[in-house]
Design an enzyme around this catalytic site. Structure first.
Site, mmCIF file in Angstrom:
data_model
loop_
_atom_site.group_PDB
_atom_site.id
_atom_site.type_symbol
_atom_site.label_atom_id
_atom_site.label_comp_id
_atom_site.label_asym_id
_atom_site.label_seq_id
_atom_site.Cartn_x
_atom_site.Cartn_y
_atom_site.Cartn_z
ATOM 1 N N LYS A 226 -9.476 -0.383 -5.462
ATOM 2 C CA LYS A 226 -9.545 0.270 -4.271
ATOM 3 C C LYS A 226 -11.006 0.813 -4.083
ATOM 4 C CE LYS A 226 -8.073 2.032 -0.566
ATOM 5 N NZ LYS A 226 -6.882 2.774 0.034
ATOM 6 N N HIS B 89 -10.550 1.123 2.423
ATOM 7 C CA HIS B 89 -10.186 2.201 3.249
ATOM 8 C C HIS B 89 -11.603 2.023 4.155
ATOM 9 C CE1 HIS B 89 -8.854 6.185 4.606
ATOM 10 N NE2 HIS B 89 -9.892 5.926 5.354
ATOM 11 N N HIS C 88 1.078 -1.233 0.123
ATOM 12 C CA HIS C 88 -0.077 -0.089 0.024
ATOM 13 C C HIS C 88 1.015 1.231 0.080
ATOM 14 C CE1 HIS C 88 -3.957 2.116 1.783
ATOM 15 N NE2 HIS C 88 -2.911 3.260 1.130
ATOM 16 N N ASP D 13 1.292 2.566 3.576
ATOM 17 C CA ASP D 13 0.410 3.920 3.487
ATOM 18 C C ASP D 13 1.575 5.069 3.269
ATOM 19 O OD1 ASP D 13 -1.696 5.428 2.804
ATOM 20 O OD2 ASP D 13 -2.642 5.207 4.982
ATOM 21 N N HIS E 100 -4.532 -0.513 6.120
ATOM 22 C CA HIS E 100 -3.814 0.193 7.315
ATOM 23 C C HIS E 100 -4.764 -0.031 8.605
ATOM 24 C CE1 HIS E 100 -6.958 2.787 5.199
ATOM 25 N NE2 HIS E 100 -6.087 3.234 4.275
ATOM 26 N N HIS F 18 1.482 5.290 -1.787
ATOM 27 C CA HIS F 18 0.612 6.796 -2.651
ATOM 28 C C HIS F 18 2.103 7.178 -3.108
ATOM 29 C CE1 HIS F 18 -3.160 6.648 -1.027
ATOM 30 N NE2 HIS F 18 -2.637 6.137 0.234
#
Ligand code: DOR
Ligand code: ZN
Length: 345
Positions: free
Chosen positions: A100, A137, A14, A248, A175, A16
């Site tokens: 996602k 999420h 995971h 994350d 997360h 970004h």
């Protein structure tokens, strides 16, 4: 005392990586440590189709350079209008590794997210049939629910009906931050797993208010009470194949964090492995680190384990106060702190 630890090259399930100048500035930190990474699709505009994912993958590969060996695993951002045929095509051609699910308005760039998960019937049926993982999420967005309770309430209101309706749908709760989520994932009679970030193993919610407001300790889901941190740590080092590494890492330029309305996100990529290993060391679980970092995730996704290895050495390393400059200036997680392990170059 173990002073050197060599493990199979790990993966980050995971991350970004952003785009443009920020992508160029941060991608190397991930590629240096990890063989593969699940790349989040919450760009502006979000990555919702195969063409956008292929173009983004090409930009990532350009940013990490031709010799890195790094493999970005792309994800499809689900909306209320996602097309099951496009998702299936992306998965079957090896472009999409997963979808996602952001509940609409749950976090950064989630305005196009899903307003009612259970209304995504044809998409979820397709994913279940082809074995494509759904990455969640897991927070409700109901403003009446206290922000510290949004993950636990999601388990009851959304995840429980979802797994009942789709008993074979592969799910990753991303997360996780609470004792409730750790217990849910550990015990569910369902193909479910969870990623765990370094920050949720290392800080509790006090860190956000330590001597003043600390924007660099703010991410979503927000850090919880100490009892939750301890439960998440226990899950991470338990050896259960349902828990694996997902940083994350979420860089925001310093001005977007240190602001009247600071963005959520912690940039932990530069010292991610070091931070995780320190936790496993403190927990007397060095022997479980390789499973968490390099095996459980790949097995859950049904992908081969990486070839090659990385070595970490017990030697102090100081995290810099800042990385990058100008539009890529970011304050990393644990800035100014000294960590006990260092990744060998
Ligand atoms: O803290 C976060 N930052 N949580 C998310 O879910 C999104 C991420 C981001 O993109 O900045
Ligand atoms: Zn994220």
């Amino acid at each position: 005392m173990t002073d050197r630890l060599t493990i199979r090259r790990p993966d980050d399930w995971h991350v970004h990586l952003r785009d443009g100048a920020m992508l160029k500035a941060v991608a190397g930190a991930t590629a240096r440590q990890f063989g593969r990474a699940i790349v989040m699709p919450n760009l502006t505009p979000p990555v919702t189709d195969v063409a956008a994912a292929e173009a983004y993958r090409a930009r990532i590969l350009e940013a990490v350079g031709p010799d890195s060996g790094f493999v970005p695993l792309m994800t499809c951002y689900l909306t209320d209008h996602s097309d099951p045929a496009e998702i299936r095509r992306g998965y079957e051609t090896g472009v999409f590794a997963a979808c996602k699910l952001y509940p609409a308005h749950a976090t950064t760039n989630s305005a196009h997210g899903v307003t009612n998960v259970l209304a995504l019937g044809p998409v979820l049926e397709t994913m279940q049939r082809i074995g494509m993982p759904l990455l969640i999420h897991g927070e409700v967005t109901d403003p009446a629910i206290d922000i510290f309770d949004r993950e636990a309430v999601f388990l009851e209101r959304v995840l429980t009906p979802l797994i009942r309706a789709y008993p074979a749908l592969k799910i990753v709760m991303e997360h996780i931050t609470t004792a409730e989520a750790a217990a849910f994932v550990a015990q569910a009679d369902h193909p479910i797993a969870a990623t765990i970030t370094p920050q949720h193993l290392i800080i509790n919610r006090n860190a956000i208010f330590e001597g003043g407001l600390r924007p660099h300790a703010y991410c979503l889901p927000v850090a919880k009470r100490e009892a939750h941190r301890l439960a998440v740590r226990k899950a991470a080092v338990s050896g259960s194949p349902r828990f694996f590494l997902g940083t994350d890492s979420a860089p925001h330029v310093v001005g977007a964090k240190e602001s009247g309305c600071g963005c959520a996100g912690i940039y932990n990529a530069p010292f991610a492995l070091e931070a995780y290993l320190q936790v496993f060391d403190e927990e007397g679980a060095l022997d479980r680190f390789e499973g968490f970092a390099a095996e459980h995730g790949a097995r859950f996704y049904g992908l081969p384990l990486n070839e090659g290895s990385v070595t970490l050495i017990r030697t102090p390393v100081e995290v810099p106060a800042m990385t990058g400059a100008g539009e890529t200036a970011v304050v990393p997680f644990l800035a100014g702190r000294t960590l006990a392990w260092r990744l060998e170059a």
